[in-house]
Design a protein around this motif. Structure first.
Motif, short mmCIF file in Angstrom:
data_model
loop_
_atom_site.label_atom_id
_atom_site.label_comp_id
_atom_site.label_asym_id
_atom_site.label_seq_id
_atom_site.Cartn_x
_atom_site.Cartn_y
_atom_site.Cartn_z
N VAL A 55 0.84 -1.21 0.00
CA VAL A 55 0.00 0.00 0.00
C VAL A 55 0.87 1.25 0.00
N LEU A 58 2.28 1.70 -3.47
CA LEU A 58 1.19 2.11 -4.36
C LEU A 58 0.82 3.57 -4.15
N SER A 62 1.43 6.58 -6.86
CA SER A 62 0.29 7.38 -7.30
C SER A 62 0.55 8.87 -7.10
N LEU A 94 -3.24 -1.13 -8.13
CA LEU A 94 -4.40 -0.96 -7.26
C LEU A 94 -5.38 -2.12 -7.47
N LEU A 97 -4.35 -5.17 -5.48
CA LEU A 97 -4.21 -5.03 -4.04
C LEU A 97 -4.98 -6.15 -3.32
N ILE A 142 -6.80 5.54 -11.60
CA ILE A 142 -7.03 5.11 -10.22
C ILE A 142 -8.49 4.68 -10.06
N GLY A 145 -8.90 1.44 -11.64
CA GLY A 145 -8.32 0.44 -10.74
C GLY A 145 -9.25 0.09 -9.59
N ILE A 146 -9.96 1.09 -9.07
CA ILE A 146 -10.92 0.83 -7.99
C ILE A 146 -12.07 -0.04 -8.50
N TRP A 149 -10.70 -3.46 -9.00
CA TRP A 149 -10.42 -4.09 -7.71
C TRP A 149 -11.70 -4.64 -7.10
#
Length: 161
Positions: A55, A58, A62, A94, A97, A142, A145-146, A149
């Motif tokens: 984390v 990452l 970022s 991400l 993760l 990002i 990526g969320i 994820w």
């Protein structure tokens, strides 16, 4: 506006070298996909860290990426040149993760991230279009990526991984 970037441009500048994902963004075909593929070896190194270390890296990537992508873009004179793929590195990392281990999950994470990065569902498309500078370049990936994820974690739970 299309700006041609040469190998010499990328490899003579640390900013461009990082922004172009160690050169992967120079791919003449699908540089975002090439950048995401180039992020896999980095993931394989980082996944060996404890979760807090992963984390931390990452988060650092970022935050530094906002400057790297913005500065590379400024030097090239074009917002979010297709070869700038540092944001794909961060978005893929991400996505991965706390992902289940194994190549199947790396491949699934890769495809999910590329899906959301290309499709750009709300609000990703809005951010991509309307948020300027390095922050805008990084933030849409990002968000992708969320989304990826969440999809990866739900899929992992559904199959009991």
């Amino acid at each position: 506006m299309h700006v041609t970037v040469t190998v010499k441009t990328v490899f003579s500048s640390p900013v461009h070298f990082l922004a172009f994902g160690f050169g992967s963004g120079l791919s003449p075909f699908a540089p975002g996909t090439a950048g995401t593929l180039a992020a896999i070896p980095l993931y394989l190194l980082l996944v060996q860290l404890p979760l807090w270390g992963y984390v931390a890296v990452l988060l650092a990537m970022s935050l530094v990426g906002i400057w790297i992508c913005g500065e590379s873009s400024r030097r090239l004179g074009v917002h979010d040149h297709g070869g700038i793929v540092w944001d794909e590195f961060a978005g893929f990392l991400l996505t991965m993760l706390a992902a289940p281990t194994g190549w199947v999950w790396i491949v699934v994470g890769f495809f999910l991230f590329r899906l959301f990065d290309i499709w750009k569902p709300w609000p990703i498309r809005l951010v991509d279009r309307d948020v300027p500078g390095g922050f805008g370049i990084m933030f849409d990936d990002i968000l992708a990526g969320i989304y990826a994820w969440i999809a990866l974690q739900v899929l992992a739970r559904l199959v009991g991984a």
